[in-house]
Design an enzyme around this catalytic site. Sequence first.
Site, PDB file in Angstrom:
ATOM      1  CD  GLU A 144      -3.265   0.846   1.726  1.00  0.00           C
ATOM      2  OE1 GLU A 144      -4.164   1.673   1.565  1.00  0.00           O
ATOM      3  OE2 GLU A 144      -3.449  -0.254   2.266  1.00  0.00           O
ATOM      4  CG  ASP A 150      -1.146   4.863  -0.588  1.00  0.00           C
ATOM      5  OD1 ASP A 150      -1.945   4.419  -1.437  1.00  0.00           O
ATOM      6  OD2 ASP A 150      -1.322   4.728   0.635  1.00  0.00           O
ATOM      7  CB  SER A 182      -5.808   0.766  -1.018  1.00  0.00           C
ATOM      8  OG  SER A 182      -6.347   0.563   0.267  1.00  0.00           O
ATOM      9  CG  ASP A 230     -24.195   9.565 -11.985  1.00  0.00           C
ATOM     10  OD1 ASP A 230     -23.771   8.927 -11.005  1.00  0.00           O
ATOM     11  OD2 ASP A 230     -25.400   9.819 -12.170  1.00  0.00           O
ATOM     12  CB  ILE A 231     -20.423   5.116 -11.477  1.00  0.00           C
ATOM     13  CG1 ILE A 231     -19.098   5.857 -11.656  1.00  0.00           C
ATOM     14  CG2 ILE A 231     -20.275   3.635 -11.820  1.00  0.00           C
ATOM     15  CD1 ILE A 231     -18.585   5.910 -13.074  1.00  0.00           C
ATOM     16  N   GLY A 274     -27.030   9.903  -9.996  1.00  0.00           N
ATOM     17  CA  GLY A 274     -26.807  10.760  -8.843  1.00  0.00           C
ATOM     18  C   GLY A 274     -25.958  10.057  -7.802  1.00  0.00           C
ATOM     19  CG  ASP A 309     -24.235   5.188  -6.310  1.00  0.00           C
ATOM     20  OD1 ASP A 309     -23.218   4.624  -5.874  1.00  0.00           O
ATOM     21  OD2 ASP A 309     -24.298   5.663  -7.468  1.00  0.00           O
TER      22      ASP A 309
END
Length: 617
Positions: A357, A361, A534, A576-577, A595, A597
Amino acid sequence: MGFSVLVETDRMCHEVARRLWPRLRLPRIARHSIRGSYQKEGIYRIQICVVVRTYGRTEFLLVDVGTLPNCCMLTMRLALLSIIFTAALASAVPFKGYQQKVKESIHAPPNGWYKHAPAPKHHLLELRIALPQPRFPELEQHLLEISDPSHARYGAHLSKQETESLMAPHPETLDIVSEWLALHGLAEGDIIRSSARDWVTIRVPVGLAEKMLTTAYHVYKHAQTGESVIRTMSYSLPEMLHDHIDLIQPTTMFARFKAFKSTLHWTDHVRPAVSSPSGSTITGPAGNQLYNAVDYNTSATNGNALGITGYLNESTNNVDLQQFYQLQNPSAYGSNYSSVSINGGNNNQSYAAAGLEANLDTQFGFGLTWPTPGTFYSTGGEPLFDSDLLTGDGMAALGARGVSVIFSSGDGGVGDGIAYPDKPLKHQCYSNDGLYTPMFLPVFPASCPYVTAVGGTLNIPETAAYFSGGGFSNYFSRPSYQDAAVSAYLAMLTPGTYKGLYNSTGRAYPDVSSQAASFSVVYQGQATPLDGTSCAAPAFAAFVSMLNDARLSAGKTALGFLNPFLYSTGYTALNDITEGRNPGCQTEGFNATVGWDPVTGYGTPNFEKLKDLVLAM
């Protein structure tokens, strides 16, 4: 509460007494002043008067040191007084006569934990004591005003000193807690205080902790993971302390430690064939192309900065980072970053210590934003809090200072039911208080209302990642900035959907999302594809850093806390997904839709559109 000392002596002996007194390690209720005057030449009569005033009671203690022929004798006699005063003051302390009252308790250890053995009395515990912050509502009001693009104070961030003053406990709280600690032999030098003085840390043996908290510690083990922790089922404090201490840990909190560890996993599942800027792998250049940031160049000198946190002693390997630069951003090759250790964290440069991680990052965060200066904060230790509320206050303070705090939303969908499709987990969706109430499991810090939580997407065109964490907090109420968006989503659900499994009035998350699969990361010298939210968080953070770069270069302030902007106007510049779900806890989870979710939030970034919006504010 007052404490005064009258020493009748000559000037030289008065100076000896003045310098020696602070070294006597008396309880902090020993507030004192020293005055001196001549008596007969060569003969000095010493009297010390203690006045203890607390909560309506006043008691006087008079200690007659007697006559002393010289200052050397005065020094010796005063040194002996520390024992006298410790015993004498114990009879006048404000806690005497107050009954112990249970501060926190749980019914039983959480699912999977069992009592193994009594904790060794000599084992050292690092106790963290959280003190109330009476002015926090003021801090929160400042935060909301300076983060709202429609408010006249937008961008007027507070200084570190201003935020700390708004987080500081009441002076009476500091005094009474210090006195309680002193009665158990803990002087100021044994105490570590946070910069705002709202957290106190002490290291004490189990035996002393049991005496202080009227409890019994045991070693508890987890049947599946083999983890061992030292905890108790309840602890008590003098009743008068309850308003001055919010909590003490480790005591009753059994953290799901895996929730704080990296949930990244190697890409080893079959993904649908898709058309993407880089085939089936996400690289830095591919992310820029996907999210419309190809032609933007950042500055190294406009004051912008990107900070990345590494928890649980995760280290980022510099050799891997330079190899990543060679592969994906050759212009950054040879550049470096600053490293800061927090709570004993380290940045071990051996290949064996490299963290998946931490590597991800820094490689994507610093790689996408170069030459913006970067800092890696390595944080040691395990999380010890049983109240997300308190750590959330610290997130609010960062936002008030103009820092955008961004976290991934987790990889368990609505809970622990499905975290990895190739390694099914036993159903673990129960409350953590020993009552085993079935429930979805919101994660922290994503569910904190003062951070921006990033969910995950897959494929191109993008759909919701099945592992994207999302849901509703059981601790934090829904903030006003997301009321309209969340209410609209809940209104679309069939009445009774998942009744009792989630808190519909809680802070809802995630807020946004980003690609979260097949990120090409260099790990121990090898290009490694990784999945997880992540991956999404550092990518989104990099685009926020670029937006800050644009504002600072235009003479504007940094964005700071993002959510009021995202929920008011920022969402119009997001993709938007509308397809996908986040299953878990033996349910299909929530669904993505038009919208906002609780799977992908408002969607993924369109950098150029966002840049136009933030430059217009």
